[in-house]
Write a protein that holds these residues in place. Structure first.
Motif, PDB file in Angstrom:
ATOM      1  N   ARG A   1      10.825  14.565  -8.016  1.00 30.65           N
ATOM      2  CA  ARG A   1       9.436  14.785  -8.758  1.00 30.65           C
ATOM      3  C   ARG A   1       8.852  16.306  -8.340  1.00 30.65           C
TER       4      ARG A   1
ATOM      5  N   GLU B   1       2.831  16.955  -3.449  1.00 32.19           N
ATOM      6  CA  GLU B   1       2.924  15.741  -4.668  1.00 32.19           C
ATOM      7  C   GLU B   1       1.753  14.774  -4.569  1.00 32.19           C
TER       8      GLU B   1
ATOM      9  N   ALA C   1      -1.138  14.083  -7.679  1.00 31.69           N
ATOM     10  CA  ALA C   1      -1.386  12.872  -7.962  1.00 31.69           C
ATOM     11  C   ALA C   1      -2.778  12.329  -7.927  1.00 31.69           C
TER      12      ALA C   1
ATOM     13  N   THR D   1       2.705   5.421  -3.449  1.00 30.95           N
ATOM     14  CA  THR D   1       2.678   6.071  -4.865  1.00 30.95           C
ATOM     15  C   THR D   1       4.030   6.461  -5.307  1.00 30.95           C
TER      16      THR D   1
ATOM     17  N   VAL E   1      -5.556   8.168  -5.932  1.00 28.77           N
ATOM     18  CA  VAL E   1      -4.709   8.543  -7.024  1.00 28.77           C
ATOM     19  C   VAL E   1      -5.253   8.153  -8.382  1.00 28.77           C
TER      20      VAL E   1
ATOM     21  N   ARG F   1      -2.617  11.658 -13.711  1.00 31.64           N
ATOM     22  CA  ARG F   1      -2.017  12.997 -13.243  1.00 31.64           C
ATOM     23  C   ARG F   1      -0.687  12.595 -12.647  1.00 31.64           C
ATOM     24  N   MET F   2      -0.158  11.224 -12.801  1.00 29.15           N
ATOM     25  CA  MET F   2       1.141  10.843 -12.499  1.00 29.15           C
ATOM     26  C   MET F   2       2.200  11.710 -13.329  1.00 29.15           C
TER      27      MET F   2
END
Length: 221
Positions: free
Chosen positions: A12, A88, A92, A141, A210, A214-215
């Motif tokens: 990712r 990351e 998130a 996450t 989180v 935004r993932m």
């Protein structure tokens, strides 16, 4: 002699500029330059000394101590881990939530260390407790993401992909097995209780910070 160094999430890649992660790294570097310039007195004033904290003094050091380090190796290793996992999690959470999460995680981690040895006069310092919170959040996450990792043993080394759950889980196991060692300024000691406290905080609160909007989708390389 062997070990591993996480380099980043291969599943990712960050989709946004990690401004807070970079600012944290810059602030840590600036504080370390101050330590080198002003020496032990600066470290004593701004690091967290448990016996001072429990007597109600210098509470600000719960915050300032998380931006200080005992050696070049200490700060380099911590910033590598922050860069590998922090970008990351910032993506998130969003910059503001990530900054709040990081600071609270660091304070909780340092508080855990102090409660574990409240009468110690040894200064405690380092970003690793806050970074442990980031790693705990990463585990919750993105547990299935693969982490690009530099693995070495004696003269042999390679870069490979390791599942986040396995890599972070092994790291946490090592903290538990080594529990009891208290960080010491300029001697290479490690505040394992701070690592555990920060990590558990990250696991417990990650979903509160989180943002699902935004993932990003997983992209394997």
């Amino acid at each position: 002699m062997g070990g591993f160094i996480p380099l980043g999430d291969a599943s990712r890649p960050p989709t946004r500029f990690a401004v807070v992660t970079i600012l944290i790294i810059v602030l840590n570097a600036w504080m370390f330059m101050k330590e080198l310039a002003y020496g032990d007195r600066f470290i004593w004033v701004w690091s967290a000394v448990p016996i001072r904290i429990i007597h109600g003094h210098a509470w600000i050091t719960l915050l300032t101590s998380m931006f200080m380090h005992a050696s070049w190796m200490h700060i380099i290793c911590n910033m590598i881990y922050l860069w590998a996992f922090g970008r990351e999690i910032e993506n998130a959470m969003g910059p503001f939530r990530f900054a709040v999460f990081y600071l609270i995680g660091g304070i909780v981690a340092m508080s855990a260390q102090i409660l574990g040895d409240p009468f110690s006069r040894i200064p405690a310092l380092g970003a690793s407790g806050a970074i442990a919170a980031v790693m705990g959040a990463f585990l919750i996450t993105f547990p299935r993401d693969r982490i690009k990792t530099f693995v070495f043993f004696l003269i042999f080394f390679r870069i490979t992909l390791i599942p986040a759950a396995l890599l972070i889980g092994f790291w946490f196991l090592m903290q538990v097995l080594n529990l009891g060692t208290v960080a010491q300024v300029r001697t290479g000691g490690v505040a394992y209780l701070a690592h555990i406290g920060g990590f558990l905080f990250g696991i417990a609160t990650a979903r509160l910070f989180v943002s699902p909007q935004r993932m990003t989708y997983r992209r394997f390389s």
